[in-house]
Design an enzyme around this catalytic site. Structure first.
Site, short mmCIF file in Angstrom:
data_model
loop_
_atom_site.label_atom_id
_atom_site.label_comp_id
_atom_site.label_asym_id
_atom_site.label_seq_id
_atom_site.Cartn_x
_atom_site.Cartn_y
_atom_site.Cartn_z
CB ILE A 260 -10.68 38.13 59.36
CG1 ILE A 260 -10.20 37.36 60.55
CG2 ILE A 260 -9.61 38.93 58.68
CD1 ILE A 260 -9.10 36.37 60.09
CD GLU A 261 -16.44 42.48 63.21
OE1 GLU A 261 -16.94 43.47 64.22
OE2 GLU A 261 -17.37 42.13 62.22
CB VAL A 262 -12.43 41.63 66.87
CG1 VAL A 262 -11.80 42.09 68.27
CG2 VAL A 262 -13.23 42.78 66.44
#
Length: 267
Positions: free
Chosen positions: A159-161
């Protein structure tokens, strides 16, 4: 060879909510060995890095090779590559392909790590390389994507940014292992690139990255030393200083005279 016990998917899932796991993106055997010695739990690796030598360097790290989006087209191609990297020493595969592809791999028992939030290969759909989930609607989209991955059979998702409060709420409501890339401590795994940790990059350093060393400066110093050494070699060759007698192979004088005599006779 000494045997090492590597974590399994079941082991990692059993740790969800109990302690933060560590993960690095490594791209060389030296980085893999350093991650092993430092006690990093999980590593993301290029598929080409896998093999017996990799496992000698990092016998205990849970390795997730990336099946890069776009390198494969059909589910069958993803399947073939997945089995290939698992046989080479991978423990799971990263895949940003369709839910159908992920479901197909899961049906064959292949552990799959998906991706939500900012997905670089699909960033055009979320406005480019920027944070995702900063509005209620966008955050709910991330949640729906997470549940879709879970239902497709993925065991984990990067789960990115994504805002940390959003990521924490999502992590608390899914059985998957949530791997935070700039999404806060409310997830299960903290993930950074070795290049960022080591300060190897000369370009933009992501906001979520923490730089612990300045390898770029060290590389610059080594390059200056490399140029200096080569320059000294050039000067030594031109001046006759190199090679010296100690750099050469000798021959017995009698053998040399015999050789020169035979050479002269052949002329």
């Amino acid at each position: 060879m000494k045997k090492h016990n590597r974590a399994t998917v079941a082991d990692l899932l059993a740790l969800k909510g109990k302690r933060q796991l560590t993960m690095l993106r490594v791209t060389s055997l030296e980085e893999a060995e350093a991650a092993e010695k430092a006690g990093i739990d999980m590593v993301s690796v290029p598929p080409a890095l896998l093999g017996p030598v990799f496992r000698e360097a990092a016998p205990s790290a849970f390795a997730i090779p990336g099946l890069e989006y776009g390198d494969h087209v059909s589910a069958d191609e993803y399947m073939r590559e997945a089995f290939k990297v698992l046989k080479a020493g991978g423990d799971a595969v990263y895949c940003a392909a369709s839910l159908q592809t992920i479901r197909r791999m899961r049906d064959e028992g292949i552990p799959v790590c998906g991706h939500v939030g900012l997905i670089p290969s699909k960033a055009t759909w979320t406005g480019g390389f920027r944070a995702v989930g900063k509005t209620a609607a966008s955050a709910f989209d991330v949640w729906r994507q997470t549940k879709a991955l879970e239902e497709a059979g993925a065991f984990a998702a990067e789960i990115e940014v994504v805002p940390s409060d959003v990521a924490a709420a999502i992590s608390n409501n899914t059985s998957m292992l949530m791997i935070s890339m700039g999404a806060g401590r409310g997830c299960d795994v903290q993930y950074l690139f070795a290049d960022d940790v080591l300060g190897s990059n000369r370009d933009h350093t992501p906001r979520h990255a923490k730089v612990y060393r300045n390898f770029a400066a060290e590389y610059d110093r080594l390059q200056r030393e490399r140029v200096a050494a080569f320059s000294e070699l050039v000067e030594d060759i031109r001046s006759g200083v190199y090679p010296e007698k100690r750099h050469l192979v000798g021959i017995d004088e009698a053998e040399l005279r015999n050789f020169l005599h035979r050479l002269e006779a052949e002329r």
